[in-house]
Structure formats: structure tokens, C-alpha cells
Design an enzyme around this catalytic site. Structure first.
Site, PDB file in Angstrom:
ATOM      1  N   HIS A  67       0.835  -1.213   0.000  1.00  0.00           N
ATOM      2  CA  HIS A  67       0.000   0.000   0.000  1.00  0.00           C
ATOM      3  C   HIS A  67       0.864   1.256   0.000  1.00  0.00           C
ATOM      4  O   HIS A  67       1.910   1.285   0.651  1.00  0.00           O
ATOM      5  CB  HIS A  67      -0.932   0.023   1.224  1.00  0.00           C
ATOM      6  CG  HIS A  67      -2.063  -0.949   1.090  1.00  0.00           C
ATOM      7  ND1 HIS A  67      -1.869  -2.311   1.144  1.00  0.00           N
ATOM      8  CD2 HIS A  67      -3.380  -0.752   0.843  1.00  0.00           C
ATOM      9  CE1 HIS A  67      -3.031  -2.914   0.949  1.00  0.00           C
ATOM     10  NE2 HIS A  67      -3.960  -1.994   0.763  1.00  0.00           N
ATOM     11  N   PRO A  68       0.400   2.286  -0.714  1.00  0.00           N
ATOM     12  CA  PRO A  68       1.142   3.550  -0.704  1.00  0.00           C
ATOM     13  C   PRO A  68       0.925   4.248   0.628  1.00  0.00           C
ATOM     14  O   PRO A  68      -0.084   4.016   1.294  1.00  0.00           O
ATOM     15  CB  PRO A  68       0.466   4.356  -1.823  1.00  0.00           C
ATOM     16  CG  PRO A  68      -0.951   3.864  -1.814  1.00  0.00           C
ATOM     17  CD  PRO A  68      -0.876   2.392  -1.464  1.00  0.00           C
ATOM     18  N   GLN A  85      -5.523   6.807  -5.987  1.00  0.00           N
ATOM     19  CA  GLN A  85      -5.588   8.247  -6.277  1.00  0.00           C
ATOM     20  C   GLN A  85      -6.994   8.782  -6.009  1.00  0.00           C
ATOM     21  O   GLN A  85      -7.173   9.809  -5.353  1.00  0.00           O
ATOM     22  CB  GLN A  85      -5.240   8.438  -7.764  1.00  0.00           C
ATOM     23  CG  GLN A  85      -5.394   9.849  -8.282  1.00  0.00           C
ATOM     24  CD  GLN A  85      -4.048  10.554  -8.279  1.00  0.00           C
ATOM     25  OE1 GLN A  85      -3.064   9.993  -8.730  1.00  0.00           O
ATOM     26  NE2 GLN A  85      -4.011  11.745  -7.755  1.00  0.00           N
TER      27      GLN A  85
HETATM   28  C1  2AL Z   1      -5.142   3.706   1.037  1.00  0.00           C
HETATM   29  C2  2AL Z   1      -5.514   3.713  -0.316  1.00  0.00           C
HETATM   30  O1  2AL Z   1      -4.741   3.625  -1.271  1.00  0.00           O
HETATM   31  N1  2AL Z   1      -6.874   3.790  -0.350  1.00  0.00           N
HETATM   32  C3  2AL Z   1      -7.329   3.850   0.922  1.00  0.00           C
HETATM   33  O2  2AL Z   1      -8.516   3.933   1.241  1.00  0.00           O
HETATM   34  N2  2AL Z   1      -6.252   3.799   1.755  1.00  0.00           N
HETATM   35  N3  2AL Z   1      -3.837   3.620   1.438  1.00  0.00           N
HETATM   36  C4  2AL Z   1      -3.460   3.566   2.744  1.00  0.00           C
HETATM   37  N4  2AL Z   1      -2.141   3.537   3.005  1.00  0.00           N
HETATM   38  O3  2AL Z   1      -4.303   3.557   3.653  1.00  0.00           O
END
Ligand code: 2AL
EC number: 4.1.1.97
Length: 170
Positions: A67-68, A85
Site C-alpha cells: 500500500h502507498p 488516487q
Molecule cells: C489507502 C488507499 O490507497 N486507499 C485507501 O482507502 N487507503 N492507502 C493507505 N495507506 O491507507
């Protein structure tokens, strides 16, 4: 797209369509394809969740590491997946002021150092502004509990992405 359409998909199409419901983990969609036919959204997601639950600890941590960072540097570098995004911009995280962003980035760095994976939150389900509070709260949790919480967030993100693809209410 209805469930009959999903059940009619060949392997390649299935992985193309569902490969990112678990962020950057197309291998999971590749494995889930073997479980068809699916009776509906709940059945389909059950197989994604079971795969994650069946992974050893290193695999579960690996899923989280795919995950980013929330409000990280990837948006500026254009390396977020389209889904991520959309989710991050809907949550307003890309509009944090400079001071808020700095504070949030410091806390995400502390989180990663403490747990060894990035902070994951299903931002579409959290109130605007809740992410920094949630991050500060979870930073204090015991590691085993936090791993479970983070995987629960991965499953919520998966549920929302699957519901989008199937055109269903989450
Ligand atoms: C994310 C994501 O990419 N979408 C989300 O709801 N949460 N990433 C994250 N590190 O929590």
C-alpha cells in the site's frame, strides 16, 4: 457488471479487472479465480479475505507493504494506482496544508518504523480530518493488534473496490 459476467471471465480478464482490489496484489486475484463460480459480491470477497487470512505473517505484512503511504510523496510523483488516487483525493488528503502534511508525514514515518509497514486506512469510510487522529491513536497500539486492524482496513478497501466494479451499493 453482474456476477454472471464475473463467472464467465477467463483468467487473464479476471486478473486485469480484479488485480488491484487488494492494492498491487494481483496474485490474490489470480488465486481467487480458481474458486469460481461465485454466488455474489459477498462470496467473491470471502475468497479474497480467506486468502489474506491464510497467509503467514510475512505474507500479511507484504500485503500491507504494497500500500502507498497516505498523503505520501507518490501523488506528486504520479505513482499511485488509479483507485488509490481516487480514494485519497476523495478524502481530501492531498489538500492538507503544509504544516498538517508535515505532521502527518512525521507520524506515518513513526508508524512505519514501529510496525514495519505503512499506515493503512479505508479513507472512503473515514470522516474528513479523521485520518490524523486515527493515525495518532493506532500508533500506540500493540503490534499484533495493529496488524489485525490494518488487515481489516485492507478488507474494507477491497469491499469498496469490488462493490464499485460490480455496480453495487457497498
Ligand atoms: C489507502 C488507499 O490507497 N486507499 C485507501 O482507502 N487507503 N492507502 C493507505 N495507506 O491507507
Amino acid at each position: 457488471m453482474d456476477i454472471e459476467k464475473v463467472n464467465s471471465m477467463g483468467f487473464g480478464e479476471f486478473v486485469d479487472v480484479f488485480g488491484n482490489v487488494i492494492e498491487r496484489c494481483p496474485l490474490i486475484a489470480a488465486a481467487v479465480w480458481s474458486k469460481r463460480p461465485f454466488s455474489g459480491l459477498g462470496d467473491l470477497e470471502k475468497h479474497f479475505f480467506a486468502f489474506i487470512d491464510g497467509l503467514p505473517l510475512s505474507g500479511q505484512e507484504g500485503v500491507l507493504r504494497c500500500h502507498p503511504e497516505l498523503a505520501g510523496r507518490q501523488p506528486q510523483c504520479g505513482r499511485l494506482t488509479a483507485e488509490s488516487q481516487r480514494e485519497q483525493s476523495a478524502a481530501g488528503l492531498q489538500n492538507l496544508g503544509a504544516a498538517e502534511r508535515l505532521r502527518f508525514t512525521e507520524l506515518t514515518a513513526q508508524y512505519r518504523k514501529r510496525f514495519g509497514f505503512p499506515f493503512v486506512l479505508a479513507v472512503r469510510l473515514s470522516d474528513p480530518g479523521a485520518a490524523p487522529r486515527e493515525l495518532a491513536r493506532r500508533l500506540r497500539c500493540p503490534p499484533a493488534q495493529e496488524l489485525r486492524t490494518a488487515l481489516g482496513e485492507v478488507k474494507k478497501i477491497c469491499h469498496l473496490r469490488l462493490a464499485d466494479l460490480l455496480g453495487e451499493q457497498p
